[in-house]
Design a protein around this motif. Structure first.
Motif, PDB file in Angstrom:
ATOM      1  N   ASN A 140       0.836  -1.197   0.000  1.00  0.00           N
ATOM      2  CA  ASN A 140       0.000   0.000   0.000  1.00  0.00           C
ATOM      3  C   ASN A 140       0.874   1.250   0.000  1.00  0.00           C
ATOM      4  O   ASN A 140       1.727   1.407   0.885  1.00  0.00           O
ATOM      5  CB  ASN A 140      -0.912   0.036   1.233  1.00  0.00           C
ATOM      6  N   ILE A 141       0.649   2.117  -0.968  1.00  0.00           N
ATOM      7  CA  ILE A 141       1.339   3.400  -1.019  1.00  0.00           C
ATOM      8  C   ILE A 141       0.264   4.470  -0.827  1.00  0.00           C
ATOM      9  O   ILE A 141      -0.375   4.927  -1.770  1.00  0.00           O
ATOM     10  CB  ILE A 141       2.093   3.580  -2.345  1.00  0.00           C
ATOM     11  N   VAL A 142       0.068   4.827   0.421  1.00  0.00           N
ATOM     12  CA  VAL A 142      -0.968   5.781   0.820  1.00  0.00           C
ATOM     13  C   VAL A 142      -0.385   6.683   1.900  1.00  0.00           C
ATOM     14  O   VAL A 142       0.654   6.381   2.487  1.00  0.00           O
ATOM     15  CB  VAL A 142      -2.221   5.054   1.358  1.00  0.00           C
ATOM     16  N   ASP A 143      -1.065   7.788   2.175  1.00  0.00           N
ATOM     17  CA  ASP A 143      -0.558   8.660   3.231  1.00  0.00           C
ATOM     18  C   ASP A 143      -0.920   8.104   4.607  1.00  0.00           C
ATOM     19  O   ASP A 143      -1.497   7.019   4.729  1.00  0.00           O
ATOM     20  CB  ASP A 143      -0.987  10.113   3.009  1.00  0.00           C
ATOM     21  N   ASP A 144      -0.565   8.865   5.648  1.00  0.00           N
ATOM     22  CA  ASP A 144      -0.675   8.352   7.016  1.00  0.00           C
ATOM     23  C   ASP A 144      -2.067   8.448   7.617  1.00  0.00           C
ATOM     24  O   ASP A 144      -2.296   7.906   8.699  1.00  0.00           O
ATOM     25  CB  ASP A 144       0.264   9.150   7.946  1.00  0.00           C
ATOM     26  N   GLU A 145      -2.983   9.141   6.941  1.00  0.00           N
ATOM     27  CA  GLU A 145      -4.244   9.481   7.613  1.00  0.00           C
ATOM     28  C   GLU A 145      -5.471   9.129   6.770  1.00  0.00           C
ATOM     29  O   GLU A 145      -6.063   9.992   6.123  1.00  0.00           O
ATOM     30  CB  GLU A 145      -4.272  10.972   7.956  1.00  0.00           C
ATOM     31  N   LYS A 149       3.367  -1.211   6.216  1.00  0.00           N
ATOM     32  CA  LYS A 149       4.370  -2.050   5.551  1.00  0.00           C
ATOM     33  C   LYS A 149       5.381  -1.190   4.810  1.00  0.00           C
ATOM     34  O   LYS A 149       6.605  -1.385   4.936  1.00  0.00           O
ATOM     35  CB  LYS A 149       3.687  -3.023   4.596  1.00  0.00           C
ATOM     36  N   ALA A 150       4.892  -0.237   4.013  1.00  0.00           N
ATOM     37  CA  ALA A 150       5.790   0.626   3.243  1.00  0.00           C
ATOM     38  C   ALA A 150       6.686   1.451   4.167  1.00  0.00           C
ATOM     39  O   ALA A 150       7.884   1.606   3.913  1.00  0.00           O
ATOM     40  CB  ALA A 150       4.987   1.540   2.328  1.00  0.00           C
ATOM     41  N   ARG A 151       6.110   1.965   5.225  1.00  0.00           N
ATOM     42  CA  ARG A 151       6.875   2.820   6.139  1.00  0.00           C
ATOM     43  C   ARG A 151       7.848   2.018   7.007  1.00  0.00           C
ATOM     44  O   ARG A 151       9.041   2.341   7.092  1.00  0.00           O
ATOM     45  CB  ARG A 151       5.926   3.601   7.048  1.00  0.00           C
ATOM     46  N   ASN A 152       7.347   0.974   7.641  1.00  0.00           N
ATOM     47  CA  ASN A 152       8.130   0.274   8.666  1.00  0.00           C
ATOM     48  C   ASN A 152       9.071  -0.780   8.100  1.00  0.00           C
ATOM     49  O   ASN A 152      10.161  -1.002   8.635  1.00  0.00           O
ATOM     50  CB  ASN A 152       7.199  -0.377   9.689  1.00  0.00           C
TER      51      ASN A 152
END
Length: 288
Positions: free
Chosen positions: A219-224, A261-264
């Protein structure tokens, strides 16, 4: 690397090409329209005219280029053409994957969407199944996504970018976009449905970084992820549009998506972590 970009003049492609060139890659941008060749060249890439629905033409192009990677950013969304977009995802992707097989291409990155998950009460992770039992007309979109992701997964090294709802220059939510017009005319109600947004600059950056990511969907989405009752008033204010009307209710699949997943795991950090700052920092007004 030598990289073949299908969809090189779309809202993501035109941002992605110069990033790939700047990173030192040899880039060939594919377009079906001859008038777009100068744009591709201006962005630093070689231009090639190819009809993605012409199986033989696609195969010949890929065999001629022999890329190390194919990046698939093809859509037909500017006019909300759901049927054509599903056809691109099904037939176009099949042609690209078969051409990759024939030319021995072992890496592919492809654009998918983050709102194709089945119903739920929380933002969807990549482990949540796709909404294969969706009724029409949503089922047409889901069928296209399922076909695309299944075909791309045939490539030994593949990354499927499940993008959030785009905003920024050239998108539906851009200053001249369809959603902006609806907001100005108070035709866009604020509902309880949850959306995960993504600035197109972050979408392009993710496609560049995905060259080094492991296999599978992400998933490539923003944080909110946010309900329309939260984000639409902010969006309308950024456009200097009227206060939207409230329309209660939501569909079960309007749940948003998680970027954990993308961030961490992958270390992806969006330039615009939330639509809240993205809308209000002028990314819409700068287009006007």
């Amino acid at each position: 690397m030598k990289i073949f970009v299908a969809g090189s003049t779309g809202v993501v492609g035109r941002l992605l090409l110069p990033k790939l060139v700047h990173a030192g890659h040899e880039v060939v941008g594919m377009t079906h329209a001859a008038e777009r060749k100068p744009l591709i060249r201006a962005l630093g890439a070689e231009a090639m005219i190819v009809d993605v629905f012409d199986r033989d033409e696609v195969r010949a192009a890929v065999e001629d280029i022999r890329p190390d990677v194919i990046i698939h950013q093809l859509t037909s969304l500017s006019q909300w053409n759901v049927e054509e977009n599903a056809r691109i995802r099904i037939e176009g992707t099949r042609n690209l994957v078969d051409a990759a097989h024939a030319a021995g291409v072992r890496r592919m990155i492809a654009q998918s969407i983050a709102w194709a998950y089945e119903s739920g009460n929380h933002p969807a992770t990549e482990e949540v199944p796709l909404d294969v039992e969706a009724p029409m007309p949503r089922k047409q979109t889901i069928n296209g996504v399922v076909a695309l992701e299944k075909a791309v997964a045939e490539i030994p090294h593949h990354v499927i970018l499940r993008y959030g709802m785009f905003y920024g220059p050239g998108t539906w939510y851009g200053a001249d976009g369809m959603m902006a017009d609806k907001a100005r005319n108070r035709q866009l109600p604020a509902t309880d449905g949850v959306t995960s947004f993504l600035h197109v600059e972050d979408a392009a950056n993710a496609a560049l970084l995905a060259l080094d990511w492991p296999n599978g969907p992400v998933n490539i989405v923003d944080d909110e992820p946010a309900a329309g009752t939260e984000w639409l008033p902010v969006y309308s204010e950024a456009l200097q549009a009227p206060i939207p009307e409230y329309q209660p209710g939501k569909s079960g699949w309007e749940r948003g998506a998680s970027n954990a997943k993308a961030r961490n795991e992958y270390g992806w950090t969006p330039l615009f972590p939330t639509w809240r700052s993205g809308f209000t920092k002028g990314t819409i007004r700068e287009e006007e």
